[in-house]
Design an enzyme around this catalytic site. Structure first.
Site, short mmCIF file in Angstrom:
data_model
loop_
_atom_site.label_atom_id
_atom_site.label_comp_id
_atom_site.label_asym_id
_atom_site.label_seq_id
_atom_site.Cartn_x
_atom_site.Cartn_y
_atom_site.Cartn_z
N TYR A 56 0.78 -1.28 0.17
CA TYR A 56 0.10 0.02 0.02
C TYR A 56 0.93 1.15 0.07
O TYR A 56 1.58 1.66 0.86
CB TYR A 56 -0.91 -0.13 1.31
CG TYR A 56 -1.88 -0.99 1.46
CD1 TYR A 56 -2.24 -1.85 0.15
CD2 TYR A 56 -2.52 -1.31 2.50
CE1 TYR A 56 -3.26 -2.63 0.15
CE2 TYR A 56 -3.63 -2.35 2.58
CZ TYR A 56 -3.93 -3.09 1.53
OH TYR A 56 -5.06 -3.92 1.67
N LEU A 207 -18.57 -1.76 1.69
CA LEU A 207 -19.45 -0.72 1.00
C LEU A 207 -19.18 -0.65 -0.74
O LEU A 207 -19.54 -0.13 -1.20
CB LEU A 207 -18.98 0.82 1.40
CG LEU A 207 -19.56 1.28 2.88
CD1 LEU A 207 -19.09 2.41 3.31
CD2 LEU A 207 -20.94 0.75 3.23
N ARG A 209 -16.68 -0.45 -2.56
CA ARG A 209 -15.89 0.45 -2.87
C ARG A 209 -16.65 1.91 -3.01
O ARG A 209 -16.15 2.70 -3.93
CB ARG A 209 -15.02 0.04 -4.22
CG ARG A 209 -14.23 -0.88 -4.07
CD ARG A 209 -13.44 -1.34 -5.25
NE ARG A 209 -12.87 -2.37 -4.94
CZ ARG A 209 -12.94 -3.85 -4.87
NH1 ARG A 209 -14.30 -4.12 -5.00
NH2 ARG A 209 -12.25 -4.69 -4.58
N GLY A 210 -17.48 2.11 -2.19
CA GLY A 210 -18.31 3.33 -1.93
C GLY A 210 -19.71 3.31 -2.78
O GLY A 210 -20.46 4.24 -2.64
N SER A 213 -22.77 3.60 -0.45
CA SER A 213 -22.85 4.90 0.32
C SER A 213 -23.14 6.11 -0.47
O SER A 213 -22.64 6.33 -1.71
CB SER A 213 -21.31 5.12 0.78
OG SER A 213 -21.36 6.47 1.41
N GLY A 215 -22.83 9.05 -0.29
CA GLY A 215 -21.88 9.93 -0.57
C GLY A 215 -20.53 9.91 -1.21
O GLY A 215 -19.93 10.83 -1.82
#
Length: 329
Positions: A56, A207, A209-210, A213, A215
């Site tokens: 990472y 989630l 990768r969003g 969500s 937002g």
């Protein structure tokens, strides 16, 4: 924060973990100071399980965690799990995977130096190396346990047969794998296998990768997630329809779609530990509220009906990556 064990009779960890990957530029730039504050806030909230990887940010993530430890987080108060094996060039491109016994020990030496600690709590190959028997990889980690540099063995994105072979060499504490309302592939074979063996699941991508969500589901120009099939073209539009259905349920419960998605993962069993992947304190605070939600059987059924697994458009990775995942074979 409630606690659970990482595997049958394993170490006690927090009911949710913090995934640090996003703090090293995977999904766009991150602010180191905000990332450090987020790690601190997570620990203050009772999170003990911290998930990182040596690839990472090509070591940046481990150095960031080292800085957090130096700022007053007690080493013996957290459970650090590290993924290894991913190889990257100076531009950041992934160029292969190495989980050979020599790579296990070499990578661990660099990890310990970057983290500024003399052991890691759990060490796990990020993917199955197709050129190395899993028995050899796990055997090398077991050597490092005997030497005192590692406490527990983990696996990541591996299928049931590989998990059984690995577990026969040394007890596996946890399997890290993607699991969410939109990614339920482990339920057929992998989840029954790990439960039979007494292995926990640390679930990433909770989630999607969003996508789950409100937002983060809509894409800004240049969003790096467009490389994932679920965010491309018509797939993205279809998946936003599923999000809208989840948002309608969230409105009824006066909560957010993301909180419902996290609560759903947590509801799947005490042996499934959601990893909250965030680089911001406000997102962390929202996610933690999900652990306090009480959902009835009817609520959970409604959530699953809003986001049926077979209605999700697109795979979680591109075709080449899906073909390389042992968990998808």
């Amino acid at each position: 924060m409630q606690t659970t064990t990482l595997g049958r009779g394993g170490p006690v960890v927090s009911r949710a973990g913090l995934g640090l990957m996003g703090m090293s530029g995977i999904y766009g730039e991150a602010d180191d100071q905000e990332s450090l504050a987020t790690i601190r806030a997570a620990v203050d909230a009772g999170i003990t399980l911290l998930d990182t990887g040596d690839f990472y940010g090509m070591g940046h993530n481990e150095l960031l965690l080292r800085d957090a430890l130096r700022r007053g987080i007690p080493r013996d108060g957290v459970f650090i799990q590290v993924k290894f094996g991913g190889q990257r060039d100076p531009s950041g491109a992934f160029i292969g995977h190495d989980a050979s016994p020599a790579a296990v020990k070499n990578s661990l030496a660099y990890t310990l130096t970057r983290l500024g600690t003399d052991y890691v709590d759990l060490y796990q190959p990020a993917r199955l190396d197709p050129h190395v028997p899993i028995e050899d990889t796990v055997g090398a980690i077991a050597d490092m346990i005997k030497a005192g540099y590692v406490r527990h063995v983990g696996l990541s994105e591996m299928g049931a047969d590989t998990i059984r072979r690995a577990h026969a060499v040394h007890p596996i504490a946890a399997l890290q794998i993607e699991y969410s309302l939109m990614s339920r592939g482990i339920e057929a074979e992998i989840l029954p296998a790990v439960r039979e063996l007494g292995i926990a699941v640390t679930a990433y991508g909770i989630l999607s990768r969003g996508l789950l969500s409100s937002g983060t589901a809509r894409l800004a120009p240049g969003d790096p997630r467009t490389r994932f099939p679920r965010f491309s073209g018509g797939n993205h539009a279809r998946n936003l329809e599923l999000l809208a259905a989840l948002e309608a349920i969230a409105e009824e419960h006066e909560t957010s779609a993301a909180q419902l998605a996290i609560a759903w993962v947590a509801s799947r069993g005490d042996d499934i530990i959601p990893l909250i992947g965030t680089k911001r304190r406000d997102r962390l605070a929202e996610a933690l509220k999900a652990l306090d939600l009480t959902l009835s059987a009817d609520d959970l059924a409604a959530i699953e009906a809003a986001v049926p697994a077979d209605a999700v458009a697109g795979d979680r990775y591109d075709r080449a990556q899906m073909a390389s995942l042992d968990a998808e074979r």
